[in-house]
Design a protein around this motif. Structure first.
Motif, PDB file in Angstrom:
ATOM      1  N   UNK A  56       8.930   1.887 -22.691  1.00 54.48           N
ATOM      2  CA  UNK A  56       8.070   2.601 -21.772  1.00 54.48           C
ATOM      3  C   UNK A  56       8.773   2.815 -20.550  1.00 54.48           C
ATOM      4  N   UNK A  57       8.872   3.861 -19.955  1.00 52.04           N
ATOM      5  CA  UNK A  57       9.636   4.431 -18.827  1.00 52.04           C
ATOM      6  C   UNK A  57       8.344   4.696 -17.762  1.00 52.04           C
ATOM      7  N   UNK A  58       8.455   3.919 -16.704  1.00 53.29           N
ATOM      8  CA  UNK A  58       7.281   4.006 -15.556  1.00 53.29           C
ATOM      9  C   UNK A  58       8.224   4.653 -14.500  1.00 53.29           C
ATOM     10  N   UNK A  59       7.310   5.583 -13.727  1.00 56.34           N
ATOM     11  CA  UNK A  59       7.915   6.502 -12.683  1.00 56.34           C
ATOM     12  C   UNK A  59       7.879   5.360 -11.686  1.00 56.34           C
ATOM     13  N   UNK A  60       8.766   5.678 -10.765  1.00 56.91           N
ATOM     14  CA  UNK A  60       9.032   5.093  -9.431  1.00 56.91           C
ATOM     15  C   UNK A  60       7.765   4.745  -8.652  1.00 56.91           C
ATOM     16  N   UNK A  61       6.876   5.509  -8.883  1.00 50.89           N
ATOM     17  CA  UNK A  61       5.296   5.499  -7.927  1.00 50.89           C
ATOM     18  C   UNK A  61       4.448   4.410  -8.822  1.00 50.89           C
ATOM     19  N   UNK A  62       4.752   4.164 -10.203  1.00 53.10           N
ATOM     20  CA  UNK A  62       3.819   3.397 -10.708  1.00 53.10           C
ATOM     21  C   UNK A  62       4.535   2.029 -11.113  1.00 53.10           C
ATOM     22  N   UNK A  63       5.628   1.781 -10.675  1.00 49.91           N
ATOM     23  CA  UNK A  63       6.356   0.778 -11.070  1.00 49.91           C
ATOM     24  C   UNK A  63       5.745  -0.498 -10.328  1.00 49.91           C
ATOM     25  N   UNK A  64       5.377  -0.295  -8.980  1.00 54.36           N
ATOM     26  CA  UNK A  64       4.775  -1.353  -8.070  1.00 54.36           C
ATOM     27  C   UNK A  64       3.427  -1.237  -7.969  1.00 54.36           C
ATOM     28  N   UNK A  65       2.633  -0.312  -8.892  1.00 55.86           N
ATOM     29  CA  UNK A  65       1.305  -0.082  -8.595  1.00 55.86           C
ATOM     30  C   UNK A  65       0.541  -1.619  -8.521  1.00 55.86           C
ATOM     31  N   UNK A  66       0.970  -2.487  -9.309  1.00 57.27           N
ATOM     32  CA  UNK A  66       0.051  -3.684  -9.461  1.00 57.27           C
ATOM     33  C   UNK A  66       0.013  -4.345  -8.023  1.00 57.27           C
ATOM     34  N   UNK A  67       1.103  -4.304  -7.439  1.00 54.17           N
ATOM     35  CA  UNK A  67       1.094  -4.876  -6.082  1.00 54.17           C
ATOM     36  C   UNK A  67       0.586  -4.156  -4.869  1.00 54.17           C
ATOM     37  N   UNK A  68       0.256  -3.009  -5.152  1.00 58.13           N
ATOM     38  CA  UNK A  68      -0.536  -2.072  -4.115  1.00 58.13           C
ATOM     39  C   UNK A  68      -1.972  -2.585  -3.781  1.00 58.13           C
ATOM     40  N   UNK A  69      -2.407  -2.142  -2.627  1.00 62.59           N
ATOM     41  CA  UNK A  69      -3.981  -2.556  -2.209  1.00 62.59           C
ATOM     42  C   UNK A  69      -4.767  -1.521  -2.843  1.00 62.59           C
ATOM     43  N   UNK A  70      -5.878  -1.619  -3.280  1.00 61.04           N
ATOM     44  CA  UNK A  70      -6.770  -0.368  -3.697  1.00 61.04           C
ATOM     45  C   UNK A  70      -7.362  -0.098  -2.117  1.00 61.04           C
ATOM     46  N   UNK A  71      -7.521   1.153  -1.969  1.00 58.99           N
ATOM     47  CA  UNK A  71      -8.081   1.760  -0.689  1.00 58.99           C
ATOM     48  C   UNK A  71      -9.117   2.609  -1.361  1.00 58.99           C
ATOM     49  N   UNK A  72     -10.193   3.011  -0.484  1.00 61.30           N
ATOM     50  CA  UNK A  72     -11.215   3.793  -0.399  1.00 61.30           C
ATOM     51  C   UNK A  72     -11.247   5.129   0.061  1.00 61.30           C
ATOM     52  N   UNK A  73     -11.875   5.967  -0.085  1.00 64.28           N
ATOM     53  CA  UNK A  73     -11.802   7.411   0.535  1.00 64.28           C
ATOM     54  C   UNK A  73     -11.741   7.451   1.942  1.00 64.28           C
ATOM     55  N   UNK A  74     -12.352   6.356   2.552  1.00 62.31           N
ATOM     56  CA  UNK A  74     -12.393   6.463   4.169  1.00 62.31           C
ATOM     57  C   UNK A  74     -11.075   6.065   4.721  1.00 62.31           C
ATOM     58  N   UNK A  75     -10.341   5.080   3.805  1.00 60.44           N
ATOM     59  CA  UNK A  75      -8.875   4.738   4.594  1.00 60.44           C
ATOM     60  C   UNK A  75      -7.983   6.072   4.247  1.00 60.44           C
ATOM     61  N   UNK A  76      -8.345   6.669   3.037  1.00 59.42           N
ATOM     62  CA  UNK A  76      -7.234   7.563   2.814  1.00 59.42           C
ATOM     63  C   UNK A  76      -7.687   9.009   3.854  1.00 59.42           C
ATOM     64  N   UNK A  77      -8.707   9.169   4.204  1.00 53.23           N
ATOM     65  CA  UNK A  77      -9.141  10.180   5.136  1.00 53.23           C
ATOM     66  C   UNK A  77      -8.469  10.022   6.824  1.00 53.23           C
ATOM     67  N   UNK A  78      -8.458   8.738   6.965  1.00 47.18           N
ATOM     68  CA  UNK A  78      -7.739   8.647   8.258  1.00 47.18           C
ATOM     69  C   UNK A  78      -6.330   8.245   8.408  1.00 47.18           C
ATOM     70  N   UNK A  79      -5.705   8.264   7.035  1.00 49.89           N
ATOM     71  CA  UNK A  79      -4.226   8.095   7.027  1.00 49.89           C
ATOM     72  C   UNK A  79      -3.423   8.966   7.506  1.00 49.89           C
ATOM     73  N   UNK A  80      -2.220   8.401   8.345  1.00 52.93           N
ATOM     74  CA  UNK A  80      -1.452   9.442   8.986  1.00 52.93           C
ATOM     75  C   UNK A  80      -0.357  10.010   8.192  1.00 52.93           C
ATOM     76  N   UNK A  81      -0.111   9.362   6.790  1.00 54.47           N
ATOM     77  CA  UNK A  81       0.784  10.146   5.772  1.00 54.47           C
ATOM     78  C   UNK A  81       0.077  10.159   4.766  1.00 54.47           C
TER      79      UNK A  81
END
Length: 65
Positions: free
Chosen positions: A7-32
């Motif tokens: 199974x080939x994973x994309x670079x974006x999904x490769x480390x997804x297990x170590x990323x934090x889950x954020x809700x829409x309020x954090x995404x809304x104020x994100x600068x990038x």
């Protein structure tokens, strides 16, 4: 016996297990804002929608404040 497919994973999904889950309020104020976060914001803007958050690539190995 046949060979197993790798199974080939994309670079974006490769480390997804170590990323934090954020809700829409954090995404809304994100600068990038990323495309994944923007899709999540659009989904959450619909009245009555519920979500569990989205993995944030900016939080890989960092603490989210």
């Amino acid at each position: 016996m046949g060979k197993k497919k790798k199974i080939v994973q994309s670079k974006e999904d490769k480390y997804q297990h170590s990323w934090k889950i954020v809700l829409s309020d954090k995404c809304e104020v994100c600068t990038t804002q990323c495309t994944r976060g923007l899709r999540y914001l659009q989904k959450m803007s619909v009245p009555g929608s519920s979500g569990k958050g989205v993995p944030c690539h900016l939080t890989k190995g960092k603490a989210m404040k």
